[in-house]
Design a protein around this motif. Structure first.
Motif, PDB file in Angstrom:
ATOM      1  N   LEU A 157      -0.673   4.384  10.397  1.00  0.00           N
ATOM      2  CA  LEU A 157      -2.126   4.283  10.362  1.00  0.00           C
ATOM      3  C   LEU A 157      -2.746   5.505   9.678  1.00  0.00           C
ATOM      4  N   ASN A 158      -2.247   6.675   9.989  1.00  0.00           N
ATOM      5  CA  ASN A 158      -2.765   7.895   9.358  1.00  0.00           C
ATOM      6  C   ASN A 158      -2.536   7.868   7.849  1.00  0.00           C
ATOM      7  N   GLU A 159      -1.363   7.421   7.442  1.00  0.00           N
ATOM      8  CA  GLU A 159      -1.049   7.335   6.015  1.00  0.00           C
ATOM      9  C   GLU A 159      -1.964   6.331   5.328  1.00  0.00           C
ATOM     10  N   LEU A 160      -2.212   5.214   5.997  1.00  0.00           N
ATOM     11  CA  LEU A 160      -3.072   4.167   5.447  1.00  0.00           C
ATOM     12  C   LEU A 160      -4.504   4.680   5.258  1.00  0.00           C
ATOM     13  N   ARG A 161      -4.985   5.440   6.216  1.00  0.00           N
ATOM     14  CA  ARG A 161      -6.338   6.002   6.114  1.00  0.00           C
ATOM     15  C   ARG A 161      -6.451   6.985   4.953  1.00  0.00           C
ATOM     16  N   LYS A 162      -5.428   7.813   4.762  1.00  0.00           N
ATOM     17  CA  LYS A 162      -5.428   8.758   3.641  1.00  0.00           C
ATOM     18  C   LYS A 162      -5.469   8.019   2.306  1.00  0.00           C
ATOM     19  N   ILE A 163      -4.647   6.998   2.211  1.00  0.00           N
ATOM     20  CA  ILE A 163      -4.590   6.218   0.966  1.00  0.00           C
ATOM     21  C   ILE A 163      -5.922   5.532   0.717  1.00  0.00           C
ATOM     22  N   TYR A 164      -6.520   4.981   1.778  1.00  0.00           N
ATOM     23  CA  TYR A 164      -7.804   4.288   1.638  1.00  0.00           C
ATOM     24  C   TYR A 164      -8.883   5.227   1.102  1.00  0.00           C
ATOM     25  N   LEU A 165      -8.960   6.409   1.674  1.00  0.00           N
ATOM     26  CA  LEU A 165      -9.976   7.369   1.240  1.00  0.00           C
ATOM     27  C   LEU A 165      -9.766   7.775  -0.222  1.00  0.00           C
ATOM     28  N   LYS A 166      -8.513   7.904  -0.620  1.00  0.00           N
ATOM     29  CA  LYS A 166      -8.231   8.259  -2.006  1.00  0.00           C
ATOM     30  C   LYS A 166      -8.625   7.128  -2.960  1.00  0.00           C
ATOM     31  N   VAL A 194       0.814  -1.217   0.000  1.00  0.00           N
ATOM     32  CA  VAL A 194       0.000   0.000   0.000  1.00  0.00           C
ATOM     33  C   VAL A 194       0.849   1.270   0.000  1.00  0.00           C
ATOM     34  N   GLU A 195       1.829   1.325   0.890  1.00  0.00           N
ATOM     35  CA  GLU A 195       2.623   2.550   1.013  1.00  0.00           C
ATOM     36  C   GLU A 195       3.686   2.674  -0.079  1.00  0.00           C
ATOM     37  N   ASN A 196       4.072   1.570  -0.676  1.00  0.00           N
ATOM     38  CA  ASN A 196       5.028   1.600  -1.779  1.00  0.00           C
ATOM     39  C   ASN A 196       4.332   2.140  -3.028  1.00  0.00           C
ATOM     40  N   ASP A 197       4.725   3.340  -3.455  1.00  0.00           N
ATOM     41  CA  ASP A 197       4.031   4.021  -4.554  1.00  0.00           C
ATOM     42  C   ASP A 197       3.976   3.174  -5.820  1.00  0.00           C
ATOM     43  N   GLU A 198       5.097   2.574  -6.173  1.00  0.00           N
ATOM     44  CA  GLU A 198       5.180   1.831  -7.435  1.00  0.00           C
ATOM     45  C   GLU A 198       4.217   0.651  -7.459  1.00  0.00           C
ATOM     46  N   LEU A 199       4.235  -0.183  -6.409  1.00  0.00           N
ATOM     47  CA  LEU A 199       3.362  -1.356  -6.395  1.00  0.00           C
ATOM     48  C   LEU A 199       1.906  -0.945  -6.208  1.00  0.00           C
ATOM     49  N   ARG A 200       1.659   0.056  -5.361  1.00  0.00           N
ATOM     50  CA  ARG A 200       0.282   0.513  -5.156  1.00  0.00           C
ATOM     51  C   ARG A 200      -0.338   0.993  -6.467  1.00  0.00           C
ATOM     52  N   GLU A 201       0.419   1.760  -7.233  1.00  0.00           N
ATOM     53  CA  GLU A 201      -0.094   2.269  -8.506  1.00  0.00           C
ATOM     54  C   GLU A 201      -0.327   1.146  -9.509  1.00  0.00           C
ATOM     55  N   LEU A 247      -8.186  -1.776  -2.748  1.00  0.00           N
ATOM     56  CA  LEU A 247      -9.152  -1.328  -1.742  1.00  0.00           C
ATOM     57  C   LEU A 247      -9.317  -2.387  -0.654  1.00  0.00           C
ATOM     58  N   ASN A 248      -9.388  -3.656  -1.046  1.00  0.00           N
ATOM     59  CA  ASN A 248      -9.577  -4.743  -0.088  1.00  0.00           C
ATOM     60  C   ASN A 248      -8.368  -4.896   0.832  1.00  0.00           C
ATOM     61  N   ILE A 249      -7.157  -4.824   0.265  1.00  0.00           N
ATOM     62  CA  ILE A 249      -5.948  -4.935   1.090  1.00  0.00           C
ATOM     63  C   ILE A 249      -5.931  -3.838   2.143  1.00  0.00           C
ATOM     64  N   THR A 250      -6.212  -2.625   1.721  1.00  0.00           N
ATOM     65  CA  THR A 250      -6.191  -1.481   2.634  1.00  0.00           C
ATOM     66  C   THR A 250      -7.294  -1.597   3.688  1.00  0.00           C
ATOM     67  N   GLU A 251      -8.466  -2.010   3.241  1.00  0.00           N
ATOM     68  CA  GLU A 251      -9.604  -2.152   4.157  1.00  0.00           C
ATOM     69  C   GLU A 251      -9.338  -3.211   5.214  1.00  0.00           C
TER      70      GLU A 251
END
Length: 265
Positions: free
Chosen positions: A246-255, A206-213, A224-228
């Motif tokens: 956790l804060n970073e994860l929540r931001k990513i989830y909402l996006k 999730v936090e790794n930009d390359e793999l997340r994208e 979405l499922n992984i983050t949730e």
């Protein structure tokens, strides 16, 4: 000895001698005739459970049917519960290197569910093991904590495994999402997933930009499922997540959620 002790106990409770002998010999249990499963995965996927005890109760309810020479799927939940109260060890044997306990939901549904059932019945955890007979010359036995950590490092967090899945596009992303589901299921049933495992899954997927994208491009619902699931683990006190992470994860989830809604609209 166990049979004779149980016969005496059942007769003392008011059950007839014949019925007591019948119930005391039951050793093979499963789900109701014509059905399949242990009920555990349904509860976890629906999020309609509060504690590990709920999962243990579901396993006992679904698995309390006896099978033998003269009976096929007889409902004997109390007999099954008595077996759980006397269980000290659970074990699942593996004879292949092609699949492991973090690769199929059957593992946490049945073996994980069994550990939850024992905990519910007797109030303490059994010792739980994976038997590895994939190489008959090097048979090994590892407890669930040791095995989950081994697989986490060797496969789930292994860049070579991830790169291999990326060759399969949508399906590869789905497999990554499935791995998260199975990790979560094991922790819900057996409490064997450590904080560092959740943190490194979050960092890797999730936090790794390359793999997340990449995941979002190929299969946004997988991301979405992984983050949730990571957020659900934290909300259920299964993961003591660092505040910043956790804060970073929540931001990513909402996006991610917003991007999916925009795309589907």
């Amino acid at each position: 000895k166990n049979i004779n002790d149980e016969i005496k106990k059942l007769i003392k409770s008011g059950i007839s001698d014949k019925k007591a002998k019948h119930l005391s010999k039951m050793r093979v249990f499963g789900c109701p005739p014509g059905t399949y499963g242990a009920g555990v995965d349904f509860l976890i996927n629906s999020q309609k459970w509060e504690s590990r005890d709920d999962l243990g109760k579901a396993y006992i309810k679904w698995s309390g049917y006896s099978y033998g020479k003269d009976y096929h799927g007889e409902e004997t939940e109390e007999s099954f519960l008595e077996r759980m109260k006397k269980t000290d060890i659970t074990i699942k044997n593996e004879s292949s290197v092609e699949i492991d306990m973090l690769e199929s939901d059957d593992y946490f549904t049945y073996h994980g569910g069994l550990t939850a059932a024992v905990k519910k019945a007797k109030g303490s955890n059994p010792k739980s093991y994976i038997g590895d007979t994939s190489d008959p010359l090097r048979v090994d036995t590892r407890d669930l904590n040791e095995e989950s950590a081994r697989i986490m490092r060797a496969r789930v967090l292994n860049p070579k495994w991830i790169d291999g899945l990326k060759k399969h596009g949508y399906k590869g992303a789905q497999e990554m999402s499935s791995a998260m589901d199975i990790v979560f299921g094991w922790d819900a049933t057996s409490e064997i997933i450590e904080d560092w495992m959740y943190s490194e899954i979050s960092e890797t997927y999730v936090e790794n930009d390359e793999l997340r994208e990449w995941i979002q491009e190929k299969n946004p619902h997988a991301l979405l499922n992984i983050t949730e699931k990571l957020l659900e683990a934290e909300s259920r006190d299964m993961w003591d997540a660092p505040k910043e992470q956790l804060n970073e994860l929540r931001k990513i989830y909402l996006k991610i959620e917003g991007d999916i809604e925009e795309y589907e609209d």
